[in-house]
Scaffold this active site. Structure first.
Site, short mmCIF file in Angstrom:
data_model
loop_
_atom_site.label_atom_id
_atom_site.label_comp_id
_atom_site.label_asym_id
_atom_site.label_seq_id
_atom_site.Cartn_x
_atom_site.Cartn_y
_atom_site.Cartn_z
N TYR A 16 41.05 5.73 -69.36
CA TYR A 16 40.36 6.75 -68.55
C TYR A 16 39.42 7.62 -69.38
CZ TYR A 16 44.73 5.95 -65.89
OH TYR A 16 45.81 5.40 -65.25
N TYR A 57 52.62 8.65 -68.39
CA TYR A 57 51.71 7.51 -68.49
C TYR A 57 51.40 7.18 -69.95
CZ TYR A 57 51.54 8.81 -63.64
OH TYR A 57 51.92 9.15 -62.38
N CYS A 80 42.28 -4.53 -82.90
CA CYS A 80 40.96 -5.11 -83.05
C CYS A 80 40.13 -4.98 -81.78
CB CYS A 80 41.09 -6.58 -83.44
SG CYS A 80 42.27 -6.79 -84.77
N GLU A 103 56.51 14.10 -54.78
CA GLU A 103 56.55 12.98 -55.73
C GLU A 103 55.83 13.32 -57.03
OE1 GLU A 103 54.65 9.78 -53.64
OE2 GLU A 103 56.34 9.45 -52.28
N PRO A 104 56.20 14.41 -57.69
CA PRO A 104 55.49 14.75 -58.92
C PRO A 104 55.89 13.82 -60.07
CG PRO A 104 57.34 16.23 -58.64
CD PRO A 104 57.32 15.34 -57.41
N GLY A 105 54.94 13.44 -60.87
CA GLY A 105 55.23 12.63 -62.06
C GLY A 105 54.74 13.38 -63.28
N ARG A 106 53.42 13.39 -63.42
CA ARG A 106 52.77 14.02 -64.57
C ARG A 106 53.23 15.47 -64.77
NH1 ARG A 106 47.76 12.16 -66.27
NH2 ARG A 106 47.49 11.16 -64.25
C1 LIG Z 1 51.64 7.72 -59.26
C2 LIG Z 1 52.18 8.24 -58.00
C3 LIG Z 1 52.77 9.51 -57.96
C4 LIG Z 1 52.81 10.45 -59.14
O1 LIG Z 1 51.54 10.95 -59.44
P1 LIG Z 1 51.40 12.14 -60.52
O2 LIG Z 1 49.95 12.36 -60.57
O3 LIG Z 1 51.96 11.65 -61.80
O4 LIG Z 1 52.14 13.31 -59.99
C5 LIG Z 1 53.35 9.90 -56.78
N1 LIG Z 1 53.34 9.10 -55.68
C6 LIG Z 1 52.77 7.88 -55.68
C7 LIG Z 1 52.80 7.06 -54.46
C8 LIG Z 1 52.16 7.41 -56.83
O5 LIG Z 1 51.59 6.21 -56.83
#
Ligand SMILES: *Cc1c(COP(=O)(O)O)cnc(C)c1O
Length: 441
Positions: free
Chosen positions: A338, A394, A365, A294-297
């Site tokens: 953050y 993000y 502001c 589940e990669p996002g970043r």
């Molecule tokens: C946010 C999230 C991700 C992605 O995380 P990254 O740090 O962006 O890779 C994957 N799985 C779950 C359940 C998340 O909440």
């Protein structure tokens, strides 16, 4: 400037782009380019603040991930919340990506771009009954269930629909990911998942439920993780649970390892996709399972920049210098939320200028509406542009309309072409759901 300016200005400014793995952003004759598009040409057409994404950077990151897991059966389920623009989702779907969603809205987005439901996983601690019903009816790959109450809700809804719901338990392995406390999710004090100590007993009750089909196990220990130990340790704990389940004849098909792989924002030294794959797969050796990622970043973080215009520069007491820009924390929350670091570089470099130390501030502001404090960089004049780097993840997905500021437009670059993939919000976009009660008119 002198000490920081590399020899080849065209290649990098402050070394930041090679450092950031932002290989699709570079200077040519002092102009910032995204792929083969001059960023100032994009701004001329679409204004600022503006998110600009490199398609090829996204594609390359996705391919790195799939290559790293090459021989293992796996599905890359891109985490939609990192950046949910439809054009980016579609780009990934075309490459064969699945999606990791955390709300009914994200599930809809995934379906809208034609994502195969059998490649969609759904996580989240607070799924509502409606969302669960929608997920079951859609026939997604797996619901990652985060509590015993959620499990009974899934059972009740599935039974009323007369469909067996595919369920994995999201286990909280109590692992310190050694990242920012706000983005750690796998510690026992975090709200996420089911304690690893209780997991086996919850699996047993799941097994007894008529409309639950146990398909896997999942975890997600946090974000922006830079070391392999937390991943490795989480997998060791999952493997232990999987073995206990095997002993009582509960097979686990899918091992969802979550996301969390970190990227370079400043001077981090993150894992490569290959290091990461090793940390994940070694502890799972011997299991016959599909690995869900589940990669996002990692996929989109370095692929995006937020371009902003300098509106004013001024000096406060004690020679404090301020650069006021037209982007604000409603466009990019990470610095405020953050204390996140983002490289900030000029869209046009003037090699002859000496650096100054300045604070890059937004117009909102709030004192915390600041992108950088005491940053050494080339001085800029009103009307010049800055690029806030590594904002593909993000960034826009967290944008809001505080101060009635419309969220920025987004552009996707492909080679020497660029495409508007979302218009900026107009004031009507911001206000159109408001209703004036009759007694006021
Ligand atoms: C946010 C999230 C991700 C992605 O995380 P990254 O740090 O962006 O890779 C994957 N799985 C779950 C359940 C998340 O909440």
């Amino acid at each position: 400037m002198q000490k920081l300016m590399p020899k080849r200005v065209e290649k990098t400014y402050l070394g930041s782009m090679t450092k950031c793995n932002q290989f699709e952003f570079e200077y040519r004759q002092n102009h910032l380019f995204c792929e083969d598009c001059r960023v100032d040409e994009i701004i001329k057409k679409h204004g600022t603040p503006l998110y600009v994404y490199s398609r090829s950077n996204i594609v390359e990151q996705f391919k790195q991930m799939t290559r790293a897991f090459g021989t293992h059966t796996h599905v890359v389920c891109y985490s939609v919340k990192a950046n949910s623009n439809g054009a980016i989702l579609k780009t990934l779907v075309n490459l064969g990506a699945g999606m990791d969603v955390v709300s009914g809205g994200e599930l809809r987005r995934a379906l809208n771009v034609g994502c195969d439901p059998k490649k969609i996983v759904y996580s989240g601690v607070g799924k509502t009954a409606n969302e669960i019903r929608f997920a079951i009816q859609t026939g997604i790959l797996q619901i990652n269930c985060e509590s015993e109450q959620e499990l009974s809700t899934i059972q009740n809804i599935a039974s009323s629909l007369n469909i067996k719901a595919p369920v994995a338990l999201r286990v909280n392995p109590d692992i310190d990911p050694k990242t920012h406390p706000y983005i750690s999710t796998g510690l026992k004090e975090n709200k996420f998942g089911i304690s690893h100590l209780k997991a086996v007993s919850v699996y047993k009750s799941a097994l007894s439920m008529s409309h639950i089909e146990i398909t896997g196990i999942s975890c997600h220990i946090g974000s922006q993780i830079l070391e392999c130990e937390p991943f490795r340790n989480a997998m060791i704990k999952l493997k232990d649970i999987i073995n206990q389940l095997a002993a009582i004849n509960i097979p686990v098909k899918n091992v969802d390892v979550g996301g969390g792989l970190g990227i370079i924002y400043n001077n981090e030294n993150p894992l490569t996709a290959t290091d990461y794959a090793r940390a994940i797969t070694e502890p799972l050796t011997g299991l016959d399972c599909t690995i869900l990622l589940e990669p996002g970043r990692f996929i989109v973080g370095n692929a995006g920049i937020l371009v902003t215009k300098v509106i004013y520069v001024k000096e406060g007491d004690h020679k404090e210098h301020f650069t006021i820009v037209d982007a604000a924390f409603n466009d990019l929350k990470r610095p405020m939320l953050y204390g996140a670091y983002h490289e900030i570089i000029p869209v046009m470099v003037s090699p002859e200028k000496k650096t100054i130390t300045t604070n890059i501030e937004g117009p909102i502001c709030e004192t915390t509406d600041r992108f950088a404090r005491h940053r050494e960089m080339q001085p800029t004049e009103p009307g010049e542009y800055l690029a806030i780097m590594s904002t593909g993840a993000y960034g826009m997905s967290m944008a809001c309309t505080y101060n009635s500021r419309g969220r920025p437009a987004e552009v996707l670059v492909k080679g020497d072409q660029f495409f508007l993939v979302r218009k900026a919000d107009s004031i009507e976009d911001i206000t159109h759901n408001e209703i004036m009660p009759g007694f006021l008119t």
